[in-house]
Enzyme design. Structure first.
Site, PDB file in Angstrom:
ATOM      1  CG  ASP A   1      -2.710   0.310   6.023  1.00 38.74           C
ATOM      2  OD1 ASP A   1      -2.827   1.517   6.346  1.00 38.74           O
ATOM      3  OD2 ASP A   1      -1.769  -0.401   6.401  1.00 38.74           O
TER       4      ASP A   1
ATOM      5  CD  GLU B   1       5.359   3.368   6.807  1.00 39.03           C
ATOM      6  OE1 GLU B   1       5.122   2.164   6.937  1.00 39.03           O
ATOM      7  OE2 GLU B   1       4.567   4.273   7.126  1.00 39.03           O
TER       8      GLU B   1
ATOM      9  CE  LYS C   1       0.370   0.724   4.663  1.00 38.45           C
ATOM     10  NZ  LYS C   1       0.997   1.810   5.327  1.00 38.45           N
TER      11      LYS C   1
END
Length: 175
Positions: A93, A124, A40
């Protein structure tokens, strides 16, 4: 989502958060949950790039939709379950991470798309996209959005050229 193949562990962790403002859902597919939680971020970078480029909400929606297909493809290929991708740790998410500039990963992609210097401290997906692209290549999986993000983030490819190449891919069928 709390994921483990040990039901007692899932139950114990869920119970420890009873009567709190956090609600945990159990899942016995840690692989699928991990793939969803990892990919994601990559899809959010791509969606942010589209917004930063000024491509609009339709482009963002297409990236999210095709991104879910990539998440599902990889999850199943590495032993996860499709249902996990369509749950909180996948689509849930993804929806949150792609909701706007308050998401660090989305903001990172938006900065790239707007040709600004992105804040790399907490984005991330930039850390994991290379490993995901390499794993997909090793397995012979087609993950065009993941590969595109990897080319831009890790190989210095021009974003406009990468978008042009994505749009020039052979037409196909959804599903």
């Amino acid at each position: 989502t709390i994921a483990s193949q040990t039901p007692a562990l899932v139950d114990a962790v869920q119970q420890s958060f009873t009567n709190s403002n956090l609600r945990l859902y159990g899942n016995d597919d840690p692989i699928g949950v991990a793939v969803g939680g990892t990919m994601k971020n990559v899809i959010a970078i791509a969606a942010g790039c589209a917004i930063g480029l000024g491509l609009g909400d339709n482009a963002k929606a297409a990236i999210l939709t095709r991104g879910v297909a990539e998440m599902a493809r990889l999850a199943v290929a590495v032993g996860g379950r499709l249902e996990s991708i369509y749950g909180l740790s996948g689509v849930g998410d993804l929806a949150l991470t792609c909701s706007g500039p308050h998401s660090r990963t989305m903001a990172y992609g938006m900065a790239i798309g707007a040709e600004q210097s992105p804040d790399t401290r907490l984005a991330e997906g930039r850390h994991t996209v290379a490993a995901l692209a390499k794993r997909a290549e090793t397995m012979g999986l087609e993950l065009p959005i993941t590969n595109a993000v990897d080319r831009v983030v890790n190989h210095g490819d021009n974003l406009h050229d990468v978008v042009t190449a994505l749009l020039a891919r052979p037409i196909g069928r959804e599903g």
